[in-house]
Design an enzyme around this catalytic site. Structure first.
Site, short mmCIF file in Angstrom:
data_model
loop_
_atom_site.label_atom_id
_atom_site.label_comp_id
_atom_site.label_asym_id
_atom_site.label_seq_id
_atom_site.Cartn_x
_atom_site.Cartn_y
_atom_site.Cartn_z
CE1 TYR A 1 -3.15 -2.93 0.36
CE2 TYR A 1 -3.38 -2.45 2.70
CZ TYR A 1 -3.71 -3.22 1.59
OH TYR A 1 -4.60 -4.25 1.72
CG LEU B 1 -18.68 -1.11 4.29
CD1 LEU B 1 -18.43 0.28 4.87
CD2 LEU B 1 -19.98 -1.68 4.82
N GLY B 2 -18.31 -3.32 -0.11
CA GLY B 2 -18.27 -3.27 -1.57
C GLY B 2 -17.44 -2.13 -2.10
NE ARG B 3 -12.38 -3.70 -4.56
CZ ARG B 3 -11.21 -3.96 -4.00
NH1 ARG B 3 -10.58 -3.00 -3.33
NH2 ARG B 3 -10.63 -5.14 -4.11
N GLY B 4 -17.01 0.60 -0.78
CA GLY B 4 -17.78 1.83 -0.53
C GLY B 4 -19.11 1.89 -1.25
#
Length: 328
Positions: free
Chosen positions: A54, A203-206
């Site tokens: 990252y 969260l589903g990538r937001g």
């Protein structure tokens, strides 16, 4: 507010996914990121997840600033194994013994700590037997550099082979209302072995929060590489958000809280510890996420949410072999 994953690793019931603090979803303010991390610890979200890839190590260095002053409060997880830059579409991996030993020392240096609580193989190296990789990771436990071992995006067979070498505390893979492929084999195998599960992107990538407009994503936003966020799929997938929101309205919660609560119920259903690691840059979102622990869903609502994934358009990765379901 604690949970116990495999190998007797105690964590908070919710973790914090640190990738969001790296500019993969747009620009990030380091000062705000540090304030958010401090707030997470203040309210009991003490399981902090990062990775050497990252920001090319910058994420570990950022998190080290909080670790330096609050190490005793943190259950610290990081990863190795991706040698390219996924944000740029590079998916090179390494898992040979020499690389394992090199990466752990580099991460320990960036994190400014003498031990990592949970050390994950981020992605399997197809050119190195998993037995070699996990064997080298086991050496790190014996040397006191690492306390527990984890695996990310492994198949059920890969998990079984790894567990035969050393106890695995956790599998980390994408798992959410709209990403359920792990339930076919990986989750049941983890439950059978007593291995915990750490869902990333819960969260589903937001997207499942209902706060993301996929049509306005920045040009450097990593989600542009994901088929589910492509122009042809995103309108179809809005129906998933609408369903989650309808349940949220019925129970007086937010879509994010319902999405996290659904995973809690899934853990109960499969009989294993599930500790999601939603990421955010904003302290108020952590408060919202923690409140999910008190959200109650009835059988009908769970059934409604269970039906969402079947109508989702687009794969969760542009490279099927990059995720476990592509290799099952």
């Amino acid at each position: 507010m604690t949970d116990v994953l495999g190998d007797n690793l105690t964590t908070s019931q919710l973790g914090f996914g640190g990738m969001a603090l790296t500019p993969v979803y747009g620009d990030a303010d380091p000062a705000e990121s540090l304030a958010t991390l401090d707030h997470a610890l203040d309210i009991g979200v003490t399981f902090i997840d990062t990775a050497n890839v990252y920001g090319g190590g910058a994420n570990e260095e950022l998190i080290s600033k909080v670790v330096a002053k609050r190490r005793s409060e943190v259950t610290l997880a990081t990863k190795f194994g991706i040698s390219g830059n996924p944000a740029a579409g590079e998916r090179a991996t390494r898992g040979d013994r020499a690389y394992v030993l090199q990466c752990v020392d580099e991460s320990l240096g960036r994190l400014n700590t003498d031990v990592i609580d949970l050390y994950y193989l981020h992605r399997l190296d197809p050119n190195t037997p998993i037995e070699e990789t996990v064997g080298a990771m086991a050496e790190l436990v014996a040397a006191g550099k690492v306390r527990h071992l984890g695996l990310s995006e492994v198949t059920a067979d890969e998990l079984l082979r790894a567990q035969a070498i050393h106890p695995i505390a956790a599998v980390q893979s994408e798992w959410s209302i709209w990403s359920r492929d792990v339930e076919a084999k990986v989750v049941p195998t983890a439950a059978e072995l007593g291995v915990g599960f750490v869902p990333y992107s819960p969260l589903g990538r937001g997207f499942l929060t209902g706060t993301v407009d996929a049509t306005t994503l920045g040009k450097n936003d990593f989600r542009r590489q994901i088929p589910r966020f492509a122009d042809g799929a995103i309108d179809t997938n809005q129906a998933a958000v609408d369903t989650v929101r309808s349940v949220a309205d019925a129970v007086g919660a937010t879509p994010a809280q319902v999405s996290l609560a659904w995973l809690r119920y899934k853990g109960e259903q499969f009989g294993l510890s599930v500790v999601p690691i939603p990421g955010t840059r904003r302290a108020k979102r952590i408060d919202e996420n923690v409140a999910s622990l008190s959200v109650v869903l009835d059988t009908a609502q769970l059934a409604t949410l269970d039906g969402v994934a079947a109508s989702v358009a687009g794969a969760r990765s542009s490279d099927a072999t990059w995720v476990s379901s592509g290799r099952e």
